[in-house]
Design a protein around this motif. Structure first.
Motif, PDB file in Angstrom:
ATOM      1  N   UNK A   5       0.837  -1.211   0.000  1.00  0.00           N
ATOM      2  CA  UNK A   5       0.000   0.000   0.000  1.00  0.00           C
ATOM      3  C   UNK A   5       0.870   1.257   0.000  1.00  0.00           C
ATOM      4  N   UNK A   6       1.945   1.238   0.796  1.00  0.00           N
ATOM      5  CA  UNK A   6       2.846   2.382   0.815  1.00  0.00           C
ATOM      6  C   UNK A   6       3.479   2.629  -0.537  1.00  0.00           C
ATOM      7  N   UNK A   7       3.871   1.559  -1.233  1.00  0.00           N
ATOM      8  CA  UNK A   7       4.475   1.707  -2.559  1.00  0.00           C
ATOM      9  C   UNK A   7       3.483   2.302  -3.556  1.00  0.00           C
ATOM     10  N   UNK A   8       2.227   1.874  -3.469  1.00  0.00           N
ATOM     11  CA  UNK A   8       1.198   2.420  -4.373  1.00  0.00           C
ATOM     12  C   UNK A   8       0.973   3.907  -4.086  1.00  0.00           C
ATOM     13  N   UNK A   9       0.911   4.269  -2.808  1.00  0.00           N
ATOM     14  CA  UNK A   9       0.732   5.677  -2.438  1.00  0.00           C
ATOM     15  C   UNK A   9       1.890   6.536  -2.944  1.00  0.00           C
ATOM     16  N   UNK A  10       3.112   6.047  -2.787  1.00  0.00           N
ATOM     17  CA  UNK A  10       4.277   6.817  -3.204  1.00  0.00           C
ATOM     18  C   UNK A  10       4.363   6.939  -4.722  1.00  0.00           C
ATOM     19  N   UNK A  11       3.915   5.897  -5.426  1.00  0.00           N
ATOM     20  CA  UNK A  11       3.915   5.968  -6.893  1.00  0.00           C
ATOM     21  C   UNK A  11       3.014   7.095  -7.379  1.00  0.00           C
TER      22      UNK A  11
END
Length: 375
Positions: free
Chosen positions: A291-297
């Motif tokens: 989820x963090x990776x998706x948010x940062x993308x």
């Protein structure tokens, strides 16, 4: 006329901020756990009065004492550059190392849980002197028009000095065992202990806030997912607040998170056992990481103001979750196998970073320099 790169004449703000942060870590590690202060009838200079080796010591302790003060010596020289350089910088840094090490050992005579040692004093001083030598030999190469200096000027905003130190400490904050991946700032147990000692009564803020809350396995997973996602996103967005447009944002984010995970794995292997190196890879941590990776993308190229506000919001949400969620029983059992022993100094500094990193980050994000110096 073409512009040429000139060497910085005001020194390195990053080096000075790093020196201050490292000095705080030395103080915390040397005087941890900061309890039981009293005069034991010993001279503060007792460690200098003995010429024999301490009764209990190991080669591991001696090496750690030397290694722990090497960065301090390097940073002392870098912080003085270019006002003071060469032999004079080395001598002053070495003297400062002796004074700081002596002060740490002298104050330890007032702490019953610590033992003042001449070996610690000599090894710390030697480590600082060696670090000062390294600093003298590398200062001009790293601080005057070097590729590293040019990258700093090209990729990072002018107000990024404190932020770079802050983000450099984030991977180190993973060393201390935490119930959730990237879950820093669990202050309630520490505050309860301090208040209990101060007021001489049993105070448990954790029980008051959580009200005997019991969670199911799925709820623990969800809590860890939220904490992991918010912790990673908050740290990465803080990094993004420092960057200029030419900076390779995805590469820097990946590097920051990879460094944190590497330190986490090495710390778990060292503090517990090698087979526990990846015990932090739980379903909740995996979900939070995704989820963090998706948010940062989606936020990597968002406006600077939005990144700064969301960084603060995610860090605050992580703080609320980590302080209101009961400790995972599995983690509590795992922690019981941790024999701190010779890692006492190490543990103190690691705990300091784990507890206070989110608060330092929020302070940095609140600084008005973000408004005055936009990347």
């Amino acid at each position: 006329m073409t512009e040429t790169t000139v060497a910085p004449r005001k020194g390195s703000p990053v080096a000075r901020a790093s020196l201050l942060a490292y000095l705080f870590l030395i103080v915390y590690a040397s005087w941890f756990p900061f309890s039981g202060w009293h005069n034991q009838g010993l001279s503060p200079l007792i460690f200098l009065e003995s010429t024999s080796m301490p009764r209990y010591w190991t080669m591991f302790d001696a090496v750690i004492n030397v290694v722990g003060y090497i960065p301090f010596g390097v940073l002392l020289v870098y912080a003085m550059y270019p006002r003071l350089r060469g032999v004079w910088a080395f001598l002053l840094a070495a003297v400062c190392g002796c004074l700081v090490s002596g002060l740490m050992e002298g104050v330890q005579t007032y702490l019953p849980s610590r033992v003042s040692s001449n070996l610690d004093f000599y090894t710390n001083a030697a480590g600082c002197a060696f670090g000062a030598l390294v600093g003298v030999l590398t200062a001009s190469k790293l601080l005057e028009g070097s590729p590293l200096y040019r990258l700093r000027q090209s990729w990072f905003a002018p107000h990024a000095s404190q932020g770079l130190v802050l983000l450099g400490l984030w991977p180190l904050a993973q060393i201390y065992p935490q119930s959730f991946l990237f879950g820093h700032g669990q202050l309630l147990p520490i505050l309860s202990e301090w208040l209990s000692e101060l007021l001489e009564m049993d105070i448990d803020l954790t029980a008051y806030v959580r009200q005997d809350l019991e969670l199911t396995v799925e709820q623990y997973w969800l809590s860890e997912t939220i904490v992991t996602a918010c912790g990673m996103t908050g740290a990465a967005l803080t990094l993004l607040c420092l960057l200029r447009k030419p900076a390779p944002r995805p590469l820097l984010i990946i590097g920051l998170v990879a460094a944190a995970l590497l330190v986490k794995s090495l710390a778990m292997a060292l503090l517990f056992s090698p087979e526990n190196a990846f015990v932090w890879v739980t379903p909740g941590a995996q979900g939070g990481f995704l989820i963090g990776a998706i948010m940062l993308a989606g936020l990597a190229f968002a406006p600077h103001l939005a990144q700064r506000r969301l960084a603060a919001a995610t860090l605050l949400l992580s703080l609320v979750m980590i302080n209101t969620t009961p400790v995972n029983p599995y983690f509590a059992v795992t922690l019981q196998t941790w024999v701190q022993g010779k890692f006492l100094n190490f543990n103190g500094a690691a705990q300091f970073l784990s507890l206070l990193w989110p608060f330092f980050a929020l302070w940095f994000l609140w600084l008005p320099s973000h408004k005055l110096n936009k990347p």
